[in-house]
Enzyme design. Structure first.
Site, PDB file in Angstrom:
ATOM      1  N   GLU A 295      72.863  55.924  78.926  1.00 48.03           N
ATOM      2  CA  GLU A 295      72.496  56.939  79.921  1.00 48.03           C
ATOM      3  C   GLU A 295      72.684  56.451  81.351  1.00 48.03           C
ATOM      4  O   GLU A 295      71.709  56.265  82.077  1.00 48.03           O
ATOM      5  CB  GLU A 295      71.011  57.281  79.776  1.00 48.03           C
ATOM      6  CG  GLU A 295      70.682  58.145  78.620  1.00 48.03           C
ATOM      7  CD  GLU A 295      69.183  58.195  78.369  1.00 48.03           C
ATOM      8  OE1 GLU A 295      68.780  59.086  77.635  1.00 48.03           O
ATOM      9  OE2 GLU A 295      68.433  57.354  78.889  1.00 48.03           O
ATOM     10  N   GLY A 297      73.233  56.593  85.273  1.00 49.92           N
ATOM     11  CA  GLY A 297      73.069  57.553  86.360  1.00 49.92           C
ATOM     12  C   GLY A 297      73.708  56.981  87.614  1.00 49.92           C
ATOM     13  O   GLY A 297      74.767  57.404  88.065  1.00 49.92           O
ATOM     14  N   ARG A 298      73.039  55.943  88.146  1.00 46.94           N
ATOM     15  CA  ARG A 298      73.481  55.321  89.399  1.00 46.94           C
ATOM     16  C   ARG A 298      74.961  54.909  89.359  1.00 46.94           C
ATOM     17  O   ARG A 298      75.694  55.137  90.314  1.00 46.94           O
ATOM     18  CB  ARG A 298      72.626  54.070  89.631  1.00 46.94           C
ATOM     19  CG  ARG A 298      72.818  53.430  90.983  1.00 46.94           C
ATOM     20  CD  ARG A 298      72.110  52.060  91.022  1.00 46.94           C
ATOM     21  NE  ARG A 298      70.771  52.076  90.511  1.00 46.94           N
ATOM     22  CZ  ARG A 298      69.671  52.268  91.238  1.00 46.94           C
ATOM     23  NH1 ARG A 298      69.769  52.437  92.536  1.00 46.94           N
ATOM     24  NH2 ARG A 298      68.485  52.267  90.676  1.00 46.94           N
ATOM     25  N   ARG A 335      65.236  55.175  99.955  1.00 39.00           N
ATOM     26  CA  ARG A 335      65.343  53.932  99.182  1.00 39.00           C
ATOM     27  C   ARG A 335      65.065  52.655  99.991  1.00 39.00           C
ATOM     28  O   ARG A 335      64.408  51.740  99.479  1.00 39.00           O
ATOM     29  CB  ARG A 335      66.699  53.838  98.474  1.00 39.00           C
ATOM     30  CG  ARG A 335      66.937  55.014  97.487  1.00 39.00           C
ATOM     31  CD  ARG A 335      68.116  54.778  96.554  1.00 39.00           C
ATOM     32  NE  ARG A 335      67.830  53.702  95.615  1.00 39.00           N
ATOM     33  CZ  ARG A 335      68.245  52.489  95.740  1.00 39.00           C
ATOM     34  NH1 ARG A 335      69.024  52.152  96.747  1.00 39.00           N
ATOM     35  NH2 ARG A 335      67.913  51.564  94.859  1.00 39.00           N
ATOM     36  N   CYS A 366      59.071  60.363 112.222  1.00 35.38           N
ATOM     37  CA  CYS A 366      57.935  59.814 112.960  1.00 35.38           C
ATOM     38  C   CYS A 366      57.252  58.706 112.171  1.00 35.38           C
ATOM     39  O   CYS A 366      56.064  58.842 111.809  1.00 35.38           O
ATOM     40  CB  CYS A 366      56.946  60.921 113.283  1.00 35.38           C
ATOM     41  SG  CYS A 366      57.716  62.242 114.191  1.00 35.38           S
ATOM     42  N   TYR A 395      70.244  58.754  93.813  1.00 44.43           N
ATOM     43  CA  TYR A 395      68.830  58.689  94.197  1.00 44.43           C
ATOM     44  C   TYR A 395      68.593  58.783  95.711  1.00 44.43           C
ATOM     45  O   TYR A 395      67.625  58.236  96.221  1.00 44.43           O
ATOM     46  CB  TYR A 395      68.176  57.413  93.643  1.00 44.43           C
ATOM     47  CG  TYR A 395      68.318  57.261  92.156  1.00 44.43           C
ATOM     48  CD1 TYR A 395      67.676  58.126  91.283  1.00 44.43           C
ATOM     49  CD2 TYR A 395      69.114  56.250  91.610  1.00 44.43           C
ATOM     50  CE1 TYR A 395      67.820  57.998  89.915  1.00 44.43           C
ATOM     51  CE2 TYR A 395      69.260  56.124  90.231  1.00 44.43           C
ATOM     52  CZ  TYR A 395      68.608  57.001  89.393  1.00 44.43           C
ATOM     53  OH  TYR A 395      68.758  56.878  88.039  1.00 44.43           O
TER      54      TYR A 395
END
Ligand code: LLP
Length: 444
Positions: A295, A297-298, A335, A366, A395
């Site tokens: 699986e 993703g990244r 991140r 801010c 992400y």
């Protein structure tokens, strides 16, 4: 060019000294679509998908590469990975909805999550979800009940096992250790009990096991150890309960290069460790080879995406540092704040200029901690320059927010000189679209 290690594979310099991706001049892209702009290179995503598929075919015909859509969930990208022959991992009713809307057939969808709600499960079942990766005893009981109510064929499930492994990565993205909210642990026979209960559930079909030990992992030994542990459990469940493991899903987790110093493993080595690991361990117990599932993703979308910002305020604090502020930040990339992630960038309108100025790139939010890159080298910046941050495809947009009333950026997909808008930029009107005022303006 020297930047290809962290930038999309189609990256080039134009004769005018600009960065081009997918045949599109990034300076022209931001003129057309504004900033911040998330740019995905179609060729890079397809290339990663094909590398995974090709790597598997070297070892076996019985496999599935499942895109973990939490890395970036959108109609266009889901369609793209579907075209490349991947299946899809969804971690919520929302991602399930996007995958279905993109045209994913139910049987290619794996539904994950440690706290799937009853509504989410009902929604997925009614759409014919292929596989539910069951995470808890509570979910097992609920799913049995819901499948019984539906009265159709037995719902195929996998059980998520927590193999008790601490992967070498940031603690926030470790998931395989004993102290985890995910899955069934091995201590006290919990996992074996889960297998027993699943086998006894008349409306569920337990086809296999799943484990995901963490993300952004460079060293492959953790995956090998997870497989040893899983297969040991499979052997025990086979002997004691007659369990036949037809699917073994060993999660995602392959790390990518964010800066040139990073040294991730290759897709080839990663797939070899996983498939051959399963083969060796199963053979040692005299058990047949299951279908092997992973699986990622990244590693599918991470390097394919970059974010282009416009440089605004530049503040030099003599003897301390120079802050270069851009028109995005923690709302489109949390991140660095969340995982202390390091990135690399360049000025897209000055790619030929030497990267000789040390700056700290700050967002516009801010919060003093809203820093995208600390002490990084770029060409001498001026207000109006276009700063591109590399490897923001995974992400980042996915974890975006409207903090400080920011509007989510536009997302374009580029290929052969053509840019397609795949997600529109949010507008100020979007910010209030779901709000109900106390009273209408002008009302007494
Ligand atoms: N499968 C499962 C069950 C997962 O939980 C994940 C990621 C994946 C697959 C995909 O892992 P990948 O190939 O992308 O490493 N937000 C964090 C990452 C969280 C990962 C969550 N689970 C970050 O930005 O680093």
């Amino acid at each position: 060019m020297t930047h290809t290690l962290v930038y999309p594979i189609s990256s080039m310099h134009t004769p005018t000294g600009h960065l081009a991706i997918g045949g599109c001049d990034v300076v022209e892209l931001v003129e057309a679509f504004g900033t911040p702009l998330v740019i995905y290179d179609e060729e890079s995503i397809r290339d990663q998908c094909r590398r995974y598929m090709e790597a598997f075919r070297q070892h076996t015909d019985d496999f599935e590469v499942i895109y973990a859509s939490k890395a970036f969930s959108s109609l266009a990208i889901d369609q793209l990975v579907l075209e490349e022959g991947l299946s899809i991992d969804v971690s919520s009713g929302g991602e399930y909805h996007i995958a279905r809307a993109a045209g994913f057939p139910g049987e290619r969808i794996f539904f994950h999550g440690n706290n799937k709600t009853e509504d989410e499960l009902k929604y997925a079942l009614s759409g014919g979800v292929g596989f539910v990766v069951v995470d808890s005893f509570q979910e097992l009981a609920l799913l049995e009940e819901l499948s019984a109510e539906r009265g159709r064929s037995r719902q195929r499930i996998l059980l998520r096992i927590t193999p008790g492994i601490e992967a070498h990565t940031h603690s926030y993205i470790q998931t395989g250790q004993i102290d985890s909210k995910f899955g069934f642990g091995l201590q006290d026979g919990v996992a074996l009990t889960a297998i027993r209960r699943a086998l006894a559930a008349p409306h569920l079909d337990l086809v296999g096991l799943h484990a995901h030990i963490g993300s952004q992992i460079f060293q492959l030994d953790g995956f090998r150890r997870a497989i040893e542990i899983l297969v040991k459990l499979i052997g025990q469940a086979h002997d004691e309960l007659g369990f036949e493991c037809r699917y073994l899903n060993i999660g995602g987790g392959l790390g990518i290069r964010y800066t040139e110093e990073d040294t991730p493993s290759s897709i080839g080595d990663y797939v070899t460790v996983k498939v051959e690991g399963v083969r060796e361990e199963m053979a040692a117990l005299g058990l047949p080879m299951p279908r092997v599932l992973i699986e990622p993703g990244r590693s599918i979308v991470g390097k394919a995406g970059v974010t282009a910002y416009r440089v605004g305020t530049i503040k030099e604090i003599p003897g301390v540092r120079t802050y270069v502020s851009v028109d995005g930040g923690m709302s489109d990339n949390i991140r660095p704040m969340l995982y202390d992630a390091h990135y690399q960038g360049l000025l897209a309108n000055k790619v030929e200029a030497p990267a000789d100025t040390t700056v700290t790139v700050a967002g516009k939010h801010c919060e003093s901690g809203d820093i995208l890159m600390r002490d990084t080298l770029i060409a001498k910046p001026e207000p109006g320059d276009i700063l591109v941050m590399a490897a923001t495809g995974a992400y980042c947009y996915a974890m975006g927010s409207n903090y400080n009333g920011s509007t989510r950026p536009a997302v374009v997909l580029v290929k052969n000189g053509r840019a397609r808008l795949i997600i529109e930029r949010e507008t100020y009107a979007d910010l209030v679209a779901k709000h109900h005022p106390l009273r209408e303006q002008g009302e007494a």
